[in-house]
Design a protein around this motif. Structure first.
Motif, PDB file in Angstrom:
ATOM      1  N   ILE A 111       0.857  -1.381   0.081  1.00 44.47           N
ATOM      2  CA  ILE A 111       0.082  -0.056   0.058  1.00 44.47           C
ATOM      3  C   ILE A 111       0.834   1.316   0.012  1.00 44.47           C
ATOM      4  CG2 ILE A 111      -1.440   1.275   1.376  1.00 44.47           C
ATOM      5  CD1 ILE A 111      -3.194  -1.088   1.921  1.00 44.47           C
ATOM      6  N   PRO A 112       1.830   1.422   0.878  1.00 41.03           N
ATOM      7  CA  PRO A 112       2.593   2.602   0.851  1.00 41.03           C
ATOM      8  C   PRO A 112       3.460   2.665  -0.367  1.00 41.03           C
ATOM      9  CG  PRO A 112       3.483   1.212   2.591  1.00 41.03           C
ATOM     10  CD  PRO A 112       2.079   0.671   1.965  1.00 41.03           C
ATOM     11  N   PHE A 113       3.896   1.656  -0.979  1.00 33.94           N
ATOM     12  CA  PHE A 113       4.630   1.564  -2.121  1.00 33.94           C
ATOM     13  C   PHE A 113       3.648   2.015  -3.364  1.00 33.94           C
ATOM     14  CE2 PHE A 113       5.636  -0.480  -6.173  1.00 33.94           C
ATOM     15  CZ  PHE A 113       6.899  -0.316  -6.375  1.00 33.94           C
ATOM     16  N   ALA A 114       2.601   1.545  -3.466  1.00 33.52           N
ATOM     17  CA  ALA A 114       1.936   2.279  -4.465  1.00 33.52           C
ATOM     18  C   ALA A 114       1.382   3.744  -4.307  1.00 33.52           C
ATOM     19  CB  ALA A 114       0.355   1.410  -4.521  1.00 33.52           C
ATOM     20  N   LEU A 115       1.146   3.842  -3.090  1.00 43.19           N
ATOM     21  CA  LEU A 115       0.977   5.354  -2.698  1.00 43.19           C
ATOM     22  C   LEU A 115       2.144   6.155  -3.143  1.00 43.19           C
ATOM     23  CD1 LEU A 115      -1.118   5.221   0.712  1.00 43.19           C
ATOM     24  CD2 LEU A 115      -1.916   5.865  -1.478  1.00 43.19           C
ATOM     25  N   ALA A 116       3.502   5.890  -2.893  1.00 39.52           N
ATOM     26  CA  ALA A 116       4.581   6.607  -3.138  1.00 39.52           C
ATOM     27  C   ALA A 116       4.553   6.786  -4.769  1.00 39.52           C
ATOM     28  CB  ALA A 116       5.724   6.040  -2.641  1.00 39.52           C
ATOM     29  N   GLN A 117       4.276   5.683  -5.451  1.00 40.80           N
ATOM     30  CA  GLN A 117       4.434   5.686  -7.018  1.00 40.80           C
ATOM     31  C   GLN A 117       3.417   6.701  -7.456  1.00 40.80           C
ATOM     32  OE1 GLN A 117       6.960   3.860  -8.623  1.00 40.80           O
ATOM     33  NE2 GLN A 117       7.753   3.907  -6.518  1.00 40.80           N
ATOM     34  N   TRP A 118       2.416   6.578  -6.838  1.00 43.58           N
ATOM     35  CA  TRP A 118       1.329   7.701  -7.377  1.00 43.58           C
ATOM     36  C   TRP A 118       1.291   8.980  -6.846  1.00 43.58           C
ATOM     37  CZ3 TRP A 118      -2.798   3.390  -5.704  1.00 43.58           C
ATOM     38  CH2 TRP A 118      -2.749   2.588  -6.621  1.00 43.58           C
ATOM     39  N   GLY A 119       2.539   9.340  -6.179  1.00 42.13           N
ATOM     40  CA  GLY A 119       2.673  10.443  -5.579  1.00 42.13           C
ATOM     41  C   GLY A 119       1.729  10.990  -4.507  1.00 42.13           C
ATOM     42  N   ARG A 120       1.240  10.116  -3.678  1.00 47.79           N
ATOM     43  CA  ARG A 120       0.465  10.528  -2.617  1.00 47.79           C
ATOM     44  C   ARG A 120       1.141  10.223  -1.287  1.00 47.79           C
ATOM     45  NH1 ARG A 120      -5.184  10.001  -4.142  1.00 47.79           N
ATOM     46  NH2 ARG A 120      -5.334  10.787  -2.278  1.00 47.79           N
ATOM     47  N   ILE A 121       2.143   9.882  -1.223  1.00 41.08           N
ATOM     48  CA  ILE A 121       3.014   9.863   0.016  1.00 41.08           C
ATOM     49  C   ILE A 121       4.588   9.613  -0.289  1.00 41.08           C
ATOM     50  CG2 ILE A 121       3.002   7.427   0.160  1.00 41.08           C
ATOM     51  CD1 ILE A 121       2.943   7.384   3.007  1.00 41.08           C
ATOM     52  N   SER A 122       5.438  10.050   0.426  1.00 44.08           N
ATOM     53  CA  SER A 122       6.741  10.407   0.365  1.00 44.08           C
ATOM     54  C   SER A 122       7.480   9.029   0.770  1.00 44.08           C
ATOM     55  CB  SER A 122       7.441  11.607   0.911  1.00 44.08           C
ATOM     56  OG  SER A 122       8.663  11.211   1.096  1.00 44.08           O
ATOM     57  N   ALA A 123       8.171   8.691   0.180  1.00 42.61           N
ATOM     58  CA  ALA A 123       9.053   7.353   0.364  1.00 42.61           C
ATOM     59  C   ALA A 123       9.878   7.382   1.623  1.00 42.61           C
ATOM     60  CB  ALA A 123       9.787   6.666  -0.622  1.00 42.61           C
ATOM     61  N   ARG A 124      10.117   8.796   1.892  1.00 43.86           N
ATOM     62  CA  ARG A 124      10.828   9.222   2.900  1.00 43.86           C
ATOM     63  C   ARG A 124      10.184   9.594   4.368  1.00 43.86           C
ATOM     64  NH1 ARG A 124      14.218  12.664  -0.597  1.00 43.86           N
ATOM     65  NH2 ARG A 124      14.992  11.181  -1.823  1.00 43.86           N
ATOM     66  N   SER A 125       8.750   9.358   4.374  1.00 39.81           N
ATOM     67  CA  SER A 125       7.917   9.829   5.228  1.00 39.81           C
ATOM     68  C   SER A 125       7.929   8.654   6.297  1.00 39.81           C
ATOM     69  CB  SER A 125       6.456  10.081   4.775  1.00 39.81           C
ATOM     70  OG  SER A 125       5.871   8.854   4.303  1.00 39.81           O
ATOM     71  N   LYS A 126       7.574   9.262   7.553  1.00 38.69           N
ATOM     72  CA  LYS A 126       7.402   8.088   8.690  1.00 38.69           C
ATOM     73  C   LYS A 126       6.295   7.193   8.213  1.00 38.69           C
ATOM     74  CE  LYS A 126       8.991  11.488  12.249  1.00 38.69           C
ATOM     75  NZ  LYS A 126       8.394  12.349  13.184  1.00 38.69           N
ATOM     76  N   PRO A 127       5.249   7.447   7.862  1.00 35.25           N
ATOM     77  CA  PRO A 127       4.152   6.327   7.609  1.00 35.25           C
ATOM     78  C   PRO A 127       4.656   5.414   6.656  1.00 35.25           C
ATOM     79  CG  PRO A 127       3.107   8.567   7.706  1.00 35.25           C
ATOM     80  CD  PRO A 127       4.452   8.843   7.517  1.00 35.25           C
ATOM     81  N   TYR A 128       5.125   5.765   5.682  1.00 36.77           N
ATOM     82  CA  TYR A 128       5.753   4.740   4.685  1.00 36.77           C
ATOM     83  C   TYR A 128       6.815   3.813   5.302  1.00 36.77           C
ATOM     84  CZ  TYR A 128       8.253   3.195   0.494  1.00 36.77           C
ATOM     85  OH  TYR A 128       8.781   2.447  -0.672  1.00 36.77           O
ATOM     86  N   LEU A 129       7.784   4.402   6.053  1.00 35.81           N
ATOM     87  CA  LEU A 129       8.816   3.728   6.580  1.00 35.81           C
ATOM     88  C   LEU A 129       8.267   3.091   7.702  1.00 35.81           C
ATOM     89  CD1 LEU A 129      11.696   6.418   6.600  1.00 35.81           C
ATOM     90  CD2 LEU A 129      11.662   4.449   5.220  1.00 35.81           C
ATOM     91  N   LEU A 130       7.386   3.201   8.582  1.00 32.93           N
ATOM     92  CA  LEU A 130       6.989   2.491   9.630  1.00 32.93           C
ATOM     93  C   LEU A 130       6.091   1.249   8.809  1.00 32.93           C
ATOM     94  CD1 LEU A 130       6.405   2.078  12.531  1.00 32.93           C
ATOM     95  CD2 LEU A 130       4.528   3.831  12.410  1.00 32.93           C
ATOM     96  N   LEU A 131       5.214   1.433   7.934  1.00 34.20           N
ATOM     97  CA  LEU A 131       4.627   0.501   7.167  1.00 34.20           C
ATOM     98  C   LEU A 131       5.590  -0.733   6.746  1.00 34.20           C
ATOM     99  CD1 LEU A 131       1.524   2.366   5.885  1.00 34.20           C
ATOM    100  CD2 LEU A 131       1.438   0.692   7.637  1.00 34.20           C
ATOM    101  N   ASN A 132       6.402  -0.075   6.015  1.00 34.66           N
ATOM    102  CA  ASN A 132       7.663  -1.056   5.300  1.00 34.66           C
ATOM    103  C   ASN A 132       8.182  -1.785   6.536  1.00 34.66           C
ATOM    104  OD1 ASN A 132       8.226  -0.951   2.364  1.00 34.66           O
ATOM    105  ND2 ASN A 132       7.360   0.920   2.929  1.00 34.66           N
ATOM    106  N   LEU A 133       8.596  -1.128   7.375  1.00 37.79           N
ATOM    107  CA  LEU A 133       8.958  -1.875   8.716  1.00 37.79           C
ATOM    108  C   LEU A 133       8.437  -2.990   9.310  1.00 37.79           C
ATOM    109  CD1 LEU A 133      11.471  -2.314  10.872  1.00 37.79           C
ATOM    110  CD2 LEU A 133      10.376  -0.335  12.145  1.00 37.79           C
ATOM    111  N   CYS A 134       7.061  -2.456   9.617  1.00 39.21           N
ATOM    112  CA  CYS A 134       6.149  -3.606  10.133  1.00 39.21           C
ATOM    113  C   CYS A 134       5.793  -4.757   9.362  1.00 39.21           C
ATOM    114  CB  CYS A 134       4.682  -2.878  10.542  1.00 39.21           C
ATOM    115  SG  CYS A 134       4.831  -1.728  11.811  1.00 39.21           S
ATOM    116  N   GLY A 135       5.629  -4.542   7.876  1.00 41.90           N
ATOM    117  CA  GLY A 135       5.427  -5.542   7.070  1.00 41.90           C
ATOM    118  C   GLY A 135       6.452  -6.661   6.723  1.00 41.90           C
TER     119      GLY A 135
END
Length: 83
Positions: free
Chosen positions: A15-39
């Motif tokens: 989900i965060p990967f897709a959102l980053a690709q669509w420009g909806r979230i930064s790949a350097r943001s806390k939500p992106y990194l936290l979701l990637n870490l948990c997953g």
């Protein structure tokens, strides 16, 4: 049950990967990194429990890199970008 946990862990990454690709979230943001870490941590644990060493390597490194970048961000340092 294991399949459901794998799907959940994968969704936490995708989900965060897709959102980053669509420009909806930064790949350097806390939500992106936290979701990637948990997953990736969930998937790494499952890989370890089932002796899937290649998958463990992939997800373990993914979790470590995500954690390192998240810690840097929390400490006020921008994670390094590759340009």
């Amino acid at each position: 049950m294991e399949q459901a946990v794998q799907i959940f862990g994968s969704i936490l990454i995708l989900i965060p990967f897709a959102l980053a690709q669509w420009g909806r979230i930064s790949a350097r943001s806390k939500p992106y990194l936290l979701l990637n870490l948990c997953g990736s941590a969930i998937l790494a644990v499952l890989a370890a429990l089932t002796s899937q060493w290649g998958f463990l390597l992939l997800e373990g490194v993914w979790a470590i890199v995500s954690a390192h970048s998240l810690v840097a961000l929390v400490r006020g340092r921008e994670p390094r970008a590759t340009h």
